[in-house]
Write a protein that holds these residues in place. Structure first.
Motif, PDB file in Angstrom:
ATOM      1  N   ALA A 131      -8.975  27.112 -13.291  1.00  3.97           N
ATOM      2  CA  ALA A 131      -8.348  28.339 -12.781  1.00  3.97           C
ATOM      3  C   ALA A 131      -7.110  28.722 -13.581  1.00  3.97           C
ATOM      4  N   TYR A 132      -6.338  27.738 -13.998  1.00  5.72           N
ATOM      5  CA  TYR A 132      -5.107  28.025 -14.742  1.00  5.72           C
ATOM      6  C   TYR A 132      -5.432  28.661 -16.091  1.00  5.72           C
ATOM      7  N   VAL A 133      -6.370  28.069 -16.829  1.00  9.70           N
ATOM      8  CA  VAL A 133      -6.735  28.602 -18.143  1.00  9.70           C
ATOM      9  C   VAL A 133      -7.369  29.987 -17.998  1.00  9.70           C
ATOM     10  N   GLN A 134      -8.211  30.160 -16.986  1.00  3.34           N
ATOM     11  CA  GLN A 134      -8.860  31.464 -16.803  1.00  3.34           C
ATOM     12  C   GLN A 134      -7.837  32.539 -16.454  1.00  3.34           C
TER      13      GLN A 134
ATOM     14  N   THR B 225     -12.726  39.099 -16.539  1.00  2.00           N
ATOM     15  CA  THR B 225     -12.128  37.817 -16.160  1.00  2.00           C
ATOM     16  C   THR B 225     -11.435  37.915 -14.808  1.00  2.00           C
ATOM     17  N   SER B 226     -10.769  39.017 -14.548  1.00  2.00           N
ATOM     18  CA  SER B 226     -10.102  39.196 -13.257  1.00  2.00           C
ATOM     19  C   SER B 226     -11.112  39.218 -12.120  1.00  2.00           C
ATOM     20  N   GLN B 227     -12.231  39.896 -12.331  1.00  2.00           N
ATOM     21  CA  GLN B 227     -13.259  39.925 -11.291  1.00  2.00           C
ATOM     22  C   GLN B 227     -13.852  38.537 -11.067  1.00  2.00           C
ATOM     23  N   GLN B 228     -14.019  37.771 -12.147  1.00  2.00           N
ATOM     24  CA  GLN B 228     -14.503  36.400 -12.014  1.00  2.00           C
ATOM     25  C   GLN B 228     -13.526  35.552 -11.204  1.00  2.00           C
ATOM     26  N   LEU B 229     -12.236  35.738 -11.442  1.00  2.00           N
ATOM     27  CA  LEU B 229     -11.227  35.005 -10.668  1.00  2.00           C
ATOM     28  C   LEU B 229     -11.366  35.311  -9.175  1.00  2.00           C
ATOM     29  N   LEU B 230     -11.474  36.580  -8.829  1.00  2.20           N
ATOM     30  CA  LEU B 230     -11.591  36.951  -7.426  1.00  2.20           C
ATOM     31  C   LEU B 230     -12.897  36.436  -6.820  1.00  2.20           C
TER      32      LEU B 230
END
Length: 417
Positions: free
Chosen positions: A281-284, A303-308
């Protein structure tokens, strides 16, 4: 990742030993580098390395998957493997240090604001110190012991600095720097020993400026060399076994920082890390931030959508801090690029909720989300909402931010009312 945001000196001190968590998977093992003996203080064969797990090829092979699991946030799997190592080597500092690192990475996604792991983390590091100190006291040339002592004290310094326990941070910093200096003679044994010295060289002149309380400590150590330091970090990133991944994480901070001002190079390094550890999560989150700063809109959105999505799935490490970043970026693009104000409002509100649930309302994305919601409210002629969001800006924004002045101007009583 990481990082001198918490405590500058802690970053310098932890460097030589973070590598114990940063080894590459077994299929990426590299040939030992050839060392010119006239460039090191001690020839590799001049030191008795018997019993050093750090240089044991079988241990490297065994732990490659464990450390990869940790970096990919499969913490339970990594912990089982580290505990197996502890059962076989209960008197060695390595298993306790690795268990501490596993705990540390559970803290990283929150930018070390989550204190629930503090006691466990410190217990592991204190035990690593005790075991390493016993070995060092028995043999002053045991540079592996210096490696773990510098590491454990460096991590503790960093955490104490984050917790504003400056006296403890100073003491741990002094001890860690001392062991970094003592391990200088081990440069020829392994590139692992170079990372701490590289980061010290790169940042040493800044530490006294950023943290004047550490100047008395730094007086006893050599001056830094920025060019040499960057070269050493790059060397470890290319040639290290245990420290390779950590060196790359530190390299991201260096390249995107105010000295190098090379975010494109930082993006490239971060992309490589994310390919290896897609669930870190930190690297992403760092990758999303770098894409946002460098203007790579498609990658930042993806990438933001993947995080959510991963937050919704409840994956380890994907929590409110990452959500605050990702939701803000999506809100910003919807507002200023796609002109989808409904989606922008939804994302900004999610950013605000993430910040409030994690107690991070003093962070800029929280402030900017409120400020941009106020602007959207004004476009929609909703003065009550605009005043509400601007009031939040005034209550939480730093006085140096232009959005604070903008909010104060709007909230100022108008003539004729």
């Amino acid at each position: 990742m990481l990082i001198y945001r918490c405590c500058f000196i802690g970053l310098l001190l932890l460097a030589p030993v973070l590598g114990a968590r940063a080894q590459a998977p077994a299929d990426t093992l590299r040939r030992p580098r050839v060392v010119a003996l006239d460039t090191v203080a001690v020839a590799p064969l001049a030191v008795d390395t018997q019993g050093w797990l750090l240089l044991d090829a079988d241990i490297r092979q065994e732990l490659g998957g464990a450390v990869a699991n940790m970096y990919n946030f499969k913490f339970d799997r990594a912990e089982r493997q580290f505990r197996s190592l502890r059962r076989r080597y209960p008197q060695h500092p390595m298993p306790y240090f690795l268990l501490g690192l596993n705990t540390w990475w559970k803290m990283m996604p929150s930018n070390l604001t989550d204190e629930k792991y503090d006691r466990l983390f410190l217990a592991y590091m204190d035990t690593a110190v005790a075991q390493a100190k016993h070995r060092y006291d028995a043999d002053k040339n045991n540079y592996e012991a210096c490696f773990f002592l510098a590491a454990a004290y460096g991590f503790e310094a960093r955490l104490y600095g984050q917790r504003n326990a400056l006296a403890k941070a100073t003491l741990c910093s002094k001890r860690a720097l001392g062991y970094i200096e003592r391990s200088r003679d081990a440069n020829g044994l392994s590139p692992e020993f170079l990372l701490g010295q590289g980061l010290f060289n790169y940042y040493a002149d800044l530490v006294g400026e950023q943290h004047p309380w550490l100047k008395p400590v730094l007086l006893f150590f050599p001056r830094g060399d920025r060019v040499l330091g960057l070269q050493q970090v790059r060397t470890v990133a290319a040639e290290g076994f245990y420290t390779r991944t950590e060196a790359r994480i530190q390299l991201i901070d260096i390249l995107e920082g105010p000295r190098e001002k090379n975010p494109a190079a930082a993006v490239a390094v971060c992309r490589q890390l994310l390919a290896e550890f897609p669930d870190n999560a930190y690297v992403q989150r760092e990758y999303a931030k770098l894409c946002f700063v460098s203007g790579d809109v498609p990658q930042c959105i993806q990438t933001s959508q993947q995080l959510l999505d991963k937050i919704n799935l409840g994956l380890p490490g994907y929590e409110a801090t990452s959500g605050r970043y990702a939701a803000y970026y999506l809100g910003y693009y919807n507002q200023f690029y796609h002109r989808n104000l409904a989606a922008a409002k939804d994302n900004y509100l999610r950013c605000i909720v993430f910040a409030e649930t994690s107690g991070q309302t003093q962070q800029r994305y929280y402030v900017f989300a409120n400020g941009n919601l106020a602007k959207i409210a004004l476009e929609e002629h909703d003065e009550a909402a605009a005043r509400r969001y601007y009031q939040a800006v005034v209550e939480h924004a730093d006085r140096s931010l232009p959005i604070r002045a903008e909010a104060e101007k709007y909230l100022r009583p108008k003539k004729g009312r």
